[in-house]
Design a protein around this motif. Sequence first.
Motif, PDB file in Angstrom:
ATOM      1  N   GLY A 227       0.514  -1.134  -0.146  1.00 33.73           N
ATOM      2  CA  GLY A 227      -0.057   0.225   0.346  1.00 33.73           C
ATOM      3  C   GLY A 227       1.078   1.308   0.148  1.00 33.73           C
ATOM      4  N   PHE A 228       2.007   1.011  -0.193  1.00 32.98           N
ATOM      5  CA  PHE A 228       3.383   2.651   0.435  1.00 32.98           C
ATOM      6  C   PHE A 228       4.330   1.796  -1.230  1.00 32.98           C
ATOM      7  N   LYS A 229       4.825   2.905  -1.864  1.00 34.12           N
ATOM      8  CA  LYS A 229       5.972   3.283  -2.109  1.00 34.12           C
ATOM      9  C   LYS A 229       7.251   4.333  -1.800  1.00 34.12           C
ATOM     10  N   ILE A 230       8.134   3.012  -1.807  1.00 28.76           N
ATOM     11  CA  ILE A 230       9.461   3.688  -1.827  1.00 28.76           C
ATOM     12  C   ILE A 230       9.669   6.040  -2.618  1.00 28.76           C
ATOM     13  N   ALA A 231      10.360   6.523  -1.509  1.00 34.55           N
ATOM     14  CA  ALA A 231      10.155   8.280  -1.495  1.00 34.55           C
ATOM     15  C   ALA A 231      11.507   8.396  -2.438  1.00 34.55           C
TER      16      ALA A 231
ATOM     17  N   LEU B 128       0.424   4.370  -2.161  1.00 29.70           N
ATOM     18  CA  LEU B 128      -0.241   3.959  -3.073  1.00 29.70           C
ATOM     19  C   LEU B 128      -1.250   4.084  -3.261  1.00 29.70           C
ATOM     20  N   ASN B 129      -1.853   4.959  -4.625  1.00 31.46           N
ATOM     21  CA  ASN B 129      -3.664   4.719  -4.505  1.00 31.46           C
ATOM     22  C   ASN B 129      -3.474   3.701  -5.791  1.00 31.46           C
ATOM     23  N   GLU B 130      -4.085   2.762  -4.684  1.00 31.96           N
ATOM     24  CA  GLU B 130      -4.538   1.295  -5.721  1.00 31.96           C
ATOM     25  C   GLU B 130      -5.602   1.704  -6.085  1.00 31.96           C
ATOM     26  N   CYS B 131      -6.347   1.787  -6.096  1.00 31.48           N
ATOM     27  CA  CYS B 131      -7.594   2.640  -7.043  1.00 31.48           C
ATOM     28  C   CYS B 131      -7.543   3.283  -8.516  1.00 31.48           C
ATOM     29  N   GLU B 132      -6.157   3.655  -8.311  1.00 34.15           N
ATOM     30  CA  GLU B 132      -5.626   3.728 -10.463  1.00 34.15           C
ATOM     31  C   GLU B 132      -5.567   2.865 -11.595  1.00 34.15           C
TER      32      GLU B 132
ATOM     33  N   TYR C 281      -5.431   5.365   3.294  1.00 36.16           N
ATOM     34  CA  TYR C 281      -3.832   5.671   3.633  1.00 36.16           C
ATOM     35  C   TYR C 281      -3.402   3.863   3.922  1.00 36.16           C
ATOM     36  N   GLY C 282      -2.613   3.804   3.022  1.00 37.06           N
ATOM     37  CA  GLY C 282      -1.877   2.772   3.149  1.00 37.06           C
ATOM     38  C   GLY C 282      -3.127   1.658   2.434  1.00 37.06           C
ATOM     39  N   SER C 283      -3.519   1.692   1.958  1.00 38.68           N
ATOM     40  CA  SER C 283      -4.995   0.607   1.216  1.00 38.68           C
ATOM     41  C   SER C 283      -5.822   1.148   0.631  1.00 38.68           C
TER      42      SER C 283
END
Length: 644
Positions: A391-395, A404-408, A420-422
Amino acid sequence: MEDCCKDGQKRASDNEDCASIPLISASTTCMIVQEQCCVKVLEDNMCAVGINVAKDQGACDSLLTSTCETKTTKFCCNCCLLGKEAQANGLPCDHDLSVGSQCSKVSRVCCMEGAPDNQTTPAGQLSSKNTKDLLIPRTNRQRVCFSFVGKCAHSCVGNDTCACFKGYKLKPDGSSCEDINECLLGAANCRGGERCINTEGSFRCQREVSCGTGYELTDSNNCKDIDECETGIHNCGPEFRCQNTQGSFRCLPKVKCGPGFIQDALGNCIDINECVSQTEPCHRGQVCINTVGSYICQRNSVNCGRGYHLNDDGTRCVDIDECKGAEKVCEGHGCINLLGSYRCECEPGYIFNSISRVCEDVNECRHYPGRLCAHKCENTLGSYKCSCTTGFKIAGDGRNCDDLNECESNPCSQECANVYGSYQCYCRRGYQLSDIDGMTCEDIDECALPTGGHICSYRCHNTPGSFHCSCPINGYTLAPNGRSCQGTFKFLFEHTHARRIRAALISREDSDACPSTTCQPKDVACVLDPMLSVSHTFISLPTFREFTRPEEIVFLRTTVPAYGSYHLGSYDVKFDILDGNVENAFDIMKRVENGMYVGVVRQVKPLIGPLTTVLRLSMRNLTSQGDSGQNIINVHVFVSEFWF
């Protein structure tokens, strides 16, 4: 004989054991008379106690039956209750029940006591005046103070003085007895570790602490060791023999090991390493070498130790330069020789281990937890790498993590909400989220839900995301609420209207034929059974799916008071079903509501429609002179073929 009997009676009054009383004569006959007279007094006293309990308490539940004496007490108590019950119900005291002569006498005593003076006594029976002599021997009647019918709770010792059995004391009233609490008075003989518990007429000692494992409690309240070897409850193997100990047992090996060996738990012989188990088994300058079952001592050779070796002369030890040896130490790192040892100069990201003498990776993630990376830290050879949880990506800084916006990527079949995170999938109305993947929306079958049978009154049809209801094709339409069914009423109205016209004609014809006050000349049937009125009513019933209890459908209310008296000219009412009771599915009952009689017609069995019938009901007015005519009520019943 009389002296022998008097002695037995005296022994009983002193609460002595009738089976072991001292003999006053060598005659066997005298011994028998002593014992029987003693037993008779005790039985009379016990019986008197039972009679008193029946009179005072009106029940015998408090009496026990653990001994012969207490059984006699409860026997007389129960028989006395029979007599009291006969007296209370006005029955003869001399009943014909086959309960035995003894019980019959006790029952008669309790029945006749307190009876009216003018009560006649049947021939062959005793009056209540002398019933107290029934069970008490003539020679003992004055001694026991007639305890059979009254005074003393336990026994009488003469001169109208009462006494109590062992374990009881006399109450201040001089006749009742109460239990002595031996535990409270310190009269118990319980030992240390035992607790005194008072009982009715006695006490008992109970051990406060259990015996524990390996012991059992004996009948004398003592702890006895359990011999596990004798009882066979030990777990010793076939190579061992069982030896009992206090509270336990031991398993001893059948085969013993020789010198230099020790036996393990399985009975095996294991060699003893004397070089380790003994302190300095050899002299100085010698080395110990273990052998099977023993050891040997050898002269010690020169040992220079780690980091040294003998010189060419073999006289002294010199340092070994490990950095120049054939073995490549500190590979990839710098090496510094030390006296008897060496040290590595490690590259950045490594640290020297003085025990293994190698350069080891520092593992920054373990040494600095939570300080290098925001989420997860992965160690690499000589360095580390940061990563993020699902649910996150490295900055961009390589250490922190962004959401990470999974809905995209459209993971949901219908609607998606990024958190946030999911992310969270949700469905539109009429759908539900799949329990398998949590992303797919599945249609909700409203008709199959536990409440599906109540959504539609007739039939439910599932559709994607919704449902719709339907009604029978003929005679019904769907109501505005979209769920209920309503009749078209055309046939029912015409049928009912025709019945109403016919009912009116019948009512008018009956009125002409048999008026409410007078009958037509020569109309014998009308004179014998005048019909006061004829009425009609209509009711529709469903076909019951589940018929669990009678259903009240029609109420016939009257103005007849329910608690009137015939001789004062009041009325009673009788309700009947004369005709039309199909399959005996209906009945009629009479009950009282608000002080008036009401006839209630009930459906007691299910009927399968479509079906019509006319219940012809009769309501007769009754007086002390007989029937005063009847009212006819025609109930037109229509049973639908459906359950609504």
